[in-house]
Every structure is written in structure tokens, then in C-alpha cells.
Design a protein around this motif. Sequence first.
Motif, short mmCIF file in Angstrom:
data_model
loop_
_atom_site.label_atom_id
_atom_site.label_comp_id
_atom_site.label_asym_id
_atom_site.label_seq_id
_atom_site.Cartn_x
_atom_site.Cartn_y
_atom_site.Cartn_z
N ASP A 68 -52.73 3.81 12.78
CA ASP A 68 -51.57 3.61 11.90
C ASP A 68 -50.77 4.91 11.82
OD1 ASP A 68 -49.75 2.55 10.17
OD2 ASP A 68 -50.99 2.84 8.37
N TRP A 69 -50.55 5.51 13.02
CA TRP A 69 -49.82 6.79 13.09
C TRP A 69 -48.92 6.71 14.31
CZ3 TRP A 69 -49.83 10.37 9.39
CH2 TRP A 69 -49.19 11.59 9.67
N PRO A 70 -47.60 6.80 14.12
CA PRO A 70 -46.67 6.46 15.20
C PRO A 70 -46.37 7.56 16.20
CG PRO A 70 -45.46 6.94 13.20
CD PRO A 70 -46.92 7.08 12.85
N THR A 71 -46.76 8.80 15.89
CA THR A 71 -46.32 9.87 16.79
C THR A 71 -47.51 10.61 17.39
OG1 THR A 71 -46.30 11.42 14.96
CG2 THR A 71 -44.25 10.26 15.40
N LEU A 81 -59.16 10.27 12.00
CA LEU A 81 -57.83 10.83 12.23
C LEU A 81 -57.52 11.88 11.18
CD1 LEU A 81 -55.05 10.79 13.67
CD2 LEU A 81 -54.38 8.97 12.08
N LEU A 82 -57.18 13.09 11.66
CA LEU A 82 -56.79 14.15 10.73
C LEU A 82 -55.29 14.07 10.48
CD1 LEU A 82 -58.88 16.23 9.70
CD2 LEU A 82 -57.75 17.91 11.13
N GLY A 83 -54.55 13.75 11.54
CA GLY A 83 -53.10 13.63 11.38
C GLY A 83 -52.37 14.18 12.59
N ASP A 86 -47.78 18.35 11.85
CA ASP A 86 -47.45 18.82 10.50
C ASP A 86 -48.70 19.09 9.69
OD1 ASP A 86 -44.76 18.94 10.25
OD2 ASP A 86 -44.52 16.87 9.64
N ILE A 87 -49.55 18.05 9.61
CA ILE A 87 -50.76 18.15 8.78
C ILE A 87 -51.69 19.21 9.36
CG2 ILE A 87 -52.86 16.90 8.12
CD1 ILE A 87 -51.13 14.45 7.64
N ARG B 47 -53.06 13.47 1.98
CA ARG B 47 -51.77 13.80 2.62
C ARG B 47 -51.54 12.86 3.81
NH1 ARG B 47 -51.09 19.88 3.46
NH2 ARG B 47 -53.30 19.51 3.56
N LEU B 48 -52.64 12.54 4.54
CA LEU B 48 -52.52 11.63 5.69
C LEU B 48 -51.98 10.28 5.24
CD1 LEU B 48 -53.31 11.24 8.78
CD2 LEU B 48 -55.32 10.09 7.89
N HIS B 51 -48.30 10.43 4.32
CA HIS B 51 -47.40 10.43 5.49
C HIS B 51 -47.36 9.05 6.12
CE1 HIS B 51 -47.29 15.04 6.31
NE2 HIS B 51 -47.29 14.79 5.03
N GLN B 52 -48.53 8.36 6.15
CA GLN B 52 -48.55 7.01 6.73
C GLN B 52 -47.65 6.08 5.93
OE1 GLN B 52 -52.87 6.67 6.74
NE2 GLN B 52 -52.89 6.56 8.99
N TYR B 55 -44.12 6.74 7.06
CA TYR B 55 -43.89 6.20 8.40
C TYR B 55 -43.73 4.69 8.35
CZ TYR B 55 -44.98 10.64 10.65
OH TYR B 55 -44.96 11.95 11.06
N ARG B 56 -44.55 4.06 7.48
CA ARG B 56 -44.45 2.59 7.38
C ARG B 56 -43.06 2.21 6.86
NH1 ARG B 56 -49.25 2.28 4.36
NH2 ARG B 56 -50.76 2.90 5.93
N MET B 62 -40.20 5.25 13.90
CA MET B 62 -40.72 6.61 14.10
C MET B 62 -41.33 6.69 15.50
SD MET B 62 -40.79 9.36 12.63
CE MET B 62 -41.17 10.63 13.78
N LEU B 71 -42.66 16.16 7.53
CA LEU B 71 -42.76 15.52 6.22
C LEU B 71 -43.39 16.45 5.19
CD1 LEU B 71 -44.04 11.89 6.96
CD2 LEU B 71 -41.88 12.56 5.91
#
Lengths: 112, 81
Positions: A68-71, A81-83, A86-87, B47-48, B51-52, B55-56, B62, B71
Amino acid sequence: MSNPVFERIKQQIEADEVVLYMKGTPVFPQCGFSAGAVQVLTHLGVKFQSYNVLEDPELRQGLKEFGDWPTFPQLYVKGELLGGFDILRDMYESGELQQHLREKGIAFSEAA
Amino acid sequence: MAMTAGELERLIREAFPDAEVKIEDLAGDGNHYRATVISAAFRGRTRLQQHQMVYRALGGRMGDELHALALRTLTPAGEEN
């Protein structure tokens, strides 16, 4: 989770403690953010397995749904997933990343 | 493919009606923005996850329409967790 590529992703993120899905390779990153992620991990002396999503469109699309992460880049530590960059950068600057690695028992050079 | 700052702000506001939203255009090419979003909806989330959520709100644009979005997500009390 019926997507067949999810199985492949699961195997990959379980096969190595630290997995970086990126555009390009550590030696030839094709995007500034992916290059930045490689720099953070290299600076910390963290051993990681990278996958070039530019060479694998099915993996690239599957990862967007799986995490669920687009980039990209996307960093997985011990299967989680850490991110994105940015994160990763924020966590590195605040020391949260180092703390997370310690908690997960992942070797890195404390001097960094 | 690019996106205007106005459209980016509109999409985020639609998903976070209470939010304070600040958009900075990092490169002037409609592809590199920084968005600071302050909303109570982020409270108690990592934070993850925050951000999700953003993005949603962009509904799949994106990564395709928008190449890079830096972000910063905060809860109203201003604490950045």
C-alpha cells in the motif's frame, strides 16, 4: 492476497533482513530518491539486498498493492515496510532508524 | 504527466476536511512538491500509516502523475511522531 506476485515478494522480504526495492541498482541508481536510500544504508554499513523494479514491471505493480505504498524506493526490514526515502531519511536524522535496527538485531556501524 | 499545486491541495483537503495543508513546489515542474498536512486524523498512527493515508487521498495518482511528494504529517498539537 490472491495476487501471485505477493508470494514472490513474501519470499524476497523473508530471504534477507534488509531489502531495498529501488529504481536502478546500488551502483547505477536511476532516481535521486533511490540513490539517497542506498547512501543512507551504505553510510550506516547495513548489508541489504536490492531489487531493480525498473526491470520487473510485475514486481513494481505488485509492490504498490502489497505494501500500500505507491512510490519507490521501498525499504523492508525483517519483512516489514519501513517506508520510502522521506521516512528513511527522517528516521536516520532522528536516530530512530539506528534504534529500529538495534531492536531488530541488524548489524550496522555505530560510528555512522 | 504533472499535477498543479491547487489540484494536489484539493485532493488532500477532500480526504482531510479539518486539515491545515501547505503545498510547496520544489521544482516548478508540477512533479516535485512538499506537502505539510496537519490533521487530527493522524493521531495515534505511525508516520508510515499517516503517509499511506495521504497517498490514498491522491487515489493512485502518486508515482504516475506525481513523481515526488515529500510529506510532513503532523497532528494538530504540532507533535510530529
